[in-house]
Motif scaffolding. Structure first.
Motif, PDB file in Angstrom:
ATOM      1  N   THR A  97     -12.086   4.162   9.661  1.00  9.61           N
ATOM      2  CA  THR A  97     -10.941   3.562  10.403  1.00  9.61           C
ATOM      3  C   THR A  97     -10.759   2.093   9.730  1.00  9.61           C
ATOM      4  OG1 THR A  97     -11.060   4.947  12.365  1.00  9.61           O
ATOM      5  CG2 THR A  97      -9.829   2.942  12.461  1.00  9.61           C
ATOM      6  N   VAL A  98      -9.510   1.572   9.467  1.00  6.60           N
ATOM      7  CA  VAL A  98      -9.369   0.375   8.942  1.00  6.60           C
ATOM      8  C   VAL A  98      -8.338  -0.253   9.954  1.00  6.60           C
ATOM      9  CG1 VAL A  98     -10.249   0.937   6.735  1.00  6.60           C
ATOM     10  CG2 VAL A  98      -7.625   0.870   7.274  1.00  6.60           C
ATOM     11  N   GLY A  99      -8.212  -1.572   9.573  1.00  5.71           N
ATOM     12  CA  GLY A  99      -7.218  -2.252  10.558  1.00  5.71           C
ATOM     13  C   GLY A  99      -5.898  -2.075  10.448  1.00  5.71           C
ATOM     14  N   LYS A 100      -5.241  -2.284   9.098  1.00  7.05           N
ATOM     15  CA  LYS A 100      -3.850  -2.424   8.807  1.00  7.05           C
ATOM     16  C   LYS A 100      -3.932  -1.768   7.194  1.00  7.05           C
ATOM     17  CE  LYS A 100       0.435  -4.328   9.167  1.00  7.05           C
ATOM     18  NZ  LYS A 100       1.543  -5.047   9.705  1.00  7.05           N
ATOM     19  N   VAL A 101      -3.055  -0.906   6.777  1.00  6.41           N
ATOM     20  CA  VAL A 101      -2.902  -0.717   5.261  1.00  6.41           C
ATOM     21  C   VAL A 101      -1.497  -1.011   5.051  1.00  6.41           C
ATOM     22  CG1 VAL A 101      -2.965   1.122   3.625  1.00  6.41           C
ATOM     23  CG2 VAL A 101      -4.573   1.187   5.639  1.00  6.41           C
ATOM     24  N   VAL A 102      -1.237  -1.789   3.847  1.00  5.80           N
ATOM     25  CA  VAL A 102       0.090  -1.835   3.280  1.00  5.80           C
ATOM     26  C   VAL A 102      -0.061  -1.669   1.974  1.00  5.80           C
ATOM     27  CG1 VAL A 102       1.826  -3.936   2.677  1.00  5.80           C
ATOM     28  CG2 VAL A 102       0.174  -4.027   4.803  1.00  5.80           C
ATOM     29  N   LEU A 103       1.037  -0.831   1.557  1.00  4.24           N
ATOM     30  CA  LEU A 103       1.165  -0.192   0.217  1.00  4.24           C
ATOM     31  C   LEU A 103       2.284  -0.743  -0.564  1.00  4.24           C
ATOM     32  CD1 LEU A 103       0.197   3.426   1.266  1.00  4.24           C
ATOM     33  CD2 LEU A 103      -1.290   1.569   0.220  1.00  4.24           C
ATOM     34  N   VAL A 104       2.240  -1.455  -1.858  1.00  2.55           N
ATOM     35  CA  VAL A 104       3.291  -1.833  -2.239  1.00  2.55           C
ATOM     36  C   VAL A 104       3.625  -0.935  -3.431  1.00  2.55           C
ATOM     37  CG1 VAL A 104       4.339  -3.830  -3.312  1.00  2.55           C
ATOM     38  CG2 VAL A 104       2.899  -4.222  -1.508  1.00  2.55           C
ATOM     39  N   LEU A 137       5.936  -0.706   1.067  1.00  4.64           N
ATOM     40  CA  LEU A 137       7.266  -1.221   0.553  1.00  4.64           C
ATOM     41  C   LEU A 137       7.641  -0.552  -0.737  1.00  4.64           C
ATOM     42  CD1 LEU A 137       5.389  -3.060   2.440  1.00  4.64           C
ATOM     43  CD2 LEU A 137       6.126  -5.070   1.074  1.00  4.64           C
ATOM     44  N   TYR A 138       9.056  -0.644  -0.744  1.00  2.00           N
ATOM     45  CA  TYR A 138       9.339   0.119  -2.112  1.00  2.00           C
ATOM     46  C   TYR A 138      10.722  -0.540  -2.560  1.00  2.00           C
ATOM     47  CZ  TYR A 138      12.641   2.894   0.737  1.00  2.00           C
ATOM     48  OH  TYR A 138      13.755   3.080   1.738  1.00  2.00           O
ATOM     49  N   SER A 139      11.018  -0.685  -3.939  1.00  2.00           N
ATOM     50  CA  SER A 139      12.451  -1.319  -4.284  1.00  2.00           C
ATOM     51  C   SER A 139      13.289   0.041  -4.858  1.00  2.00           C
ATOM     52  CB  SER A 139      11.970  -2.140  -5.457  1.00  2.00           C
ATOM     53  OG  SER A 139      13.200  -2.563  -5.938  1.00  2.00           O
ATOM     54  N   THR A 140      14.507  -0.174  -4.210  1.00  2.00           N
ATOM     55  CA  THR A 140      15.584   0.827  -4.929  1.00  2.00           C
ATOM     56  C   THR A 140      15.571   1.113  -6.219  1.00  2.00           C
ATOM     57  OG1 THR A 140      17.195  -0.986  -4.559  1.00  2.00           O
ATOM     58  CG2 THR A 140      16.879   0.446  -2.734  1.00  2.00           C
ATOM     59  N   ARG A 161       5.330   3.487   8.047  1.00  2.00           N
ATOM     60  CA  ARG A 161       6.465   2.750   8.159  1.00  2.00           C
ATOM     61  C   ARG A 161       6.965   2.199   7.068  1.00  2.00           C
ATOM     62  NH1 ARG A 161       2.759   0.662  12.222  1.00  2.00           N
ATOM     63  NH2 ARG A 161       2.102  -0.689  10.711  1.00  2.00           N
ATOM     64  N   TYR A 162       8.359   2.493   6.351  1.00  2.00           N
ATOM     65  CA  TYR A 162       8.877   2.159   4.939  1.00  2.00           C
ATOM     66  C   TYR A 162       9.726   0.955   5.139  1.00  2.00           C
ATOM     67  CZ  TYR A 162       7.162   6.924   3.936  1.00  2.00           C
ATOM     68  OH  TYR A 162       6.258   7.941   3.619  1.00  2.00           O
ATOM     69  N   HIS A 163       9.767   0.057   4.319  1.00  2.00           N
ATOM     70  CA  HIS A 163      10.495  -1.005   4.018  1.00  2.00           C
ATOM     71  C   HIS A 163      11.069  -1.019   2.860  1.00  2.00           C
ATOM     72  CE1 HIS A 163       7.894  -2.584   7.433  1.00  2.00           C
ATOM     73  NE2 HIS A 163       7.089  -2.215   7.015  1.00  2.00           N
ATOM     74  N   GLU A 164      12.362  -1.107   2.735  1.00  2.00           N
ATOM     75  CA  GLU A 164      13.150  -0.999   1.551  1.00  2.00           C
ATOM     76  C   GLU A 164      13.559  -2.343   1.075  1.00  2.00           C
ATOM     77  OE1 GLU A 164      16.209   2.073   0.733  1.00  2.00           O
ATOM     78  OE2 GLU A 164      17.567   0.257   0.852  1.00  2.00           O
ATOM     79  N   PHE A 165      13.271  -2.662  -0.210  1.00  2.00           N
ATOM     80  CA  PHE A 165      13.827  -3.833  -0.816  1.00  2.00           C
ATOM     81  C   PHE A 165      14.806  -3.322  -1.967  1.00  2.00           C
ATOM     82  CE2 PHE A 165       9.911  -4.726   0.976  1.00  2.00           C
ATOM     83  CZ  PHE A 165       9.994  -6.138   1.518  1.00  2.00           C
ATOM     84  N   VAL A 166      15.585  -4.592  -2.331  1.00  2.00           N
ATOM     85  CA  VAL A 166      16.628  -4.056  -3.238  1.00  2.00           C
ATOM     86  C   VAL A 166      16.379  -4.983  -4.507  1.00  2.00           C
ATOM     87  CG1 VAL A 166      19.204  -4.275  -3.864  1.00  2.00           C
ATOM     88  CG2 VAL A 166      18.163  -3.459  -1.529  1.00  2.00           C
ATOM     89  N   ASP A 167      16.232  -4.419  -5.674  1.00  2.00           N
ATOM     90  CA  ASP A 167      16.259  -5.158  -6.987  1.00  2.00           C
ATOM     91  C   ASP A 167      14.783  -5.962  -7.086  1.00  2.00           C
ATOM     92  OD1 ASP A 167      18.518  -4.240  -7.729  1.00  2.00           O
ATOM     93  OD2 ASP A 167      19.869  -5.904  -7.183  1.00  2.00           O
ATOM     94  N   TYR A 168      13.856  -5.479  -6.528  1.00  2.00           N
ATOM     95  CA  TYR A 168      12.547  -5.973  -6.582  1.00  2.00           C
ATOM     96  C   TYR A 168      11.621  -5.152  -7.802  1.00  2.00           C
ATOM     97  CZ  TYR A 168      12.522  -9.297  -2.689  1.00  2.00           C
ATOM     98  OH  TYR A 168      12.722 -10.241  -1.838  1.00  2.00           O
ATOM     99  N   GLY A 169      12.237  -4.232  -8.318  1.00  2.00           N
ATOM    100  CA  GLY A 169      11.622  -3.528  -9.400  1.00  2.00           C
ATOM    101  C   GLY A 169      10.248  -3.000  -9.004  1.00  2.00           C
ATOM    102  N   HIS A 170       9.323  -3.184  -9.697  1.00  2.00           N
ATOM    103  CA  HIS A 170       7.984  -2.642  -9.429  1.00  2.00           C
ATOM    104  C   HIS A 170       7.143  -3.713  -8.692  1.00  2.00           C
ATOM    105  CE1 HIS A 170       4.917   0.257  -9.635  1.00  2.00           C
ATOM    106  NE2 HIS A 170       3.986  -0.458 -10.311  1.00  2.00           N
ATOM    107  N   PHE A 171       7.575  -4.509  -8.328  1.00  2.00           N
ATOM    108  CA  PHE A 171       7.198  -5.887  -7.796  1.00  2.00           C
ATOM    109  C   PHE A 171       6.208  -6.835  -8.516  1.00  2.00           C
ATOM    110  CE2 PHE A 171       8.509  -2.741  -4.444  1.00  2.00           C
ATOM    111  CZ  PHE A 171       8.939  -3.730  -3.432  1.00  2.00           C
ATOM    112  N   ARG A 172       6.528  -6.919  -9.598  1.00  2.00           N
ATOM    113  CA  ARG A 172       6.019  -7.759 -10.774  1.00  2.00           C
ATOM    114  C   ARG A 172       6.511  -9.025 -10.885  1.00  2.00           C
ATOM    115  NH1 ARG A 172       5.496  -2.897 -15.100  1.00  2.00           N
ATOM    116  NH2 ARG A 172       7.752  -3.012 -14.782  1.00  2.00           N
ATOM    117  N   LEU A 173       5.694  -9.902 -11.468  1.00  2.00           N
ATOM    118  CA  LEU A 173       6.148 -11.183 -11.611  1.00  2.00           C
ATOM    119  C   LEU A 173       7.446 -11.164 -12.465  1.00  2.00           C
ATOM    120  CD1 LEU A 173       5.894 -14.383 -11.651  1.00  2.00           C
ATOM    121  CD2 LEU A 173       4.237 -14.385 -13.263  1.00  2.00           C
TER     122      LEU A 173
END
Length: 191
Positions: A97-104, A137-140, A161-173
């Motif tokens: 068991t872990v505290g929280k998981v965030v997947l980007v 977290l995902y980008s459209t 829980r899903y969090h949608e982002f617009v135009d963040y691509g693959h969340f790279r610099l």
């Protein structure tokens, strides 16, 4: 003190061995910014450099990851392949068991390009292993392989829980044009 482990994604062999590159896998994109932000919130954050990110081996990554002894107080953050790795690690360790998981932008290789890494049957109740749940977290406008991984997660798991982002691509610099990712920090800190 609370802890966090931030797991980077995959990198091409050419980039990995490019001596002119400024960032290693664990210091790329928003990872160092997030690590620093978590530390300033009294969360000891580690960003391990996983072995050979261009040819990921689950057992080798697991050995490196488990050196940090994730437990019920640990926040886990994974980007791309790092997110897929965290899903598999939880899946293979149902007693953990872990505290929280965030997947980007998690990548689970639904297309089976690296089938040995993701050769497992996903348990639907995987979110129950996280005291504070799993956020995705995902980008459209992300890659097709990421979209298929998201669809796979939606079909095979419950209570994420899903969090949608617009135009963040693959969340790279190169797509975000900044290392700062305040939305991610907020999700990491939300209880």
């Amino acid at each position: 003190m609370r802890r966090a482990i931030i797991v980077h994604g995959m990198m091409s062999k050419e980039k990995y061995y490019d001596v002119s590159r400024e960032d290693s896998s664990s210091n790329s994109n928003w990872l160092p910014w997030l690590q620093h932000q978590l530390i300033t919130h009294d969360i000891l954050a580690q960003t391990p450099e996983m072995p050979y990110p261009f040819a990921p081996d689950f057992d080798a990554w697991k050995t490196e990851f488990e050196r940090f002894s994730p437990d019920e107080e640990t926040l886990l953050v994974g980007h791309s392949l790092g997110g897929g790795f965290l899903i598999r690690w939880l899946n293979d360790n149902p007693d953990k068991t872990v505290g929280k998981v965030v997947l980007v932008a998690p990548w689970l290789d639904v297309e089976k390009e690296y089938s040995p890494l993701f050769d497992f049957s996903l348990r639907p109740d995987i979110a129950s292993q996280s005291k504070k749940g799993i956020d995705v977290l995902y980008s459209t406008n992300d890659k097709t392989v990421i979209q298929s991984s998201l669809e796979y997660l939606r079909q095979k798991t419950e209570n994420l829980r899903y969090h949608e982002f617009v135009d963040y691509g693959h969340f790279r610099l190169k797509e975000m044009k900044t290392r700062e990712f305040p939305e991610l920090l907020k999700i990491c800190l939300d209880n």
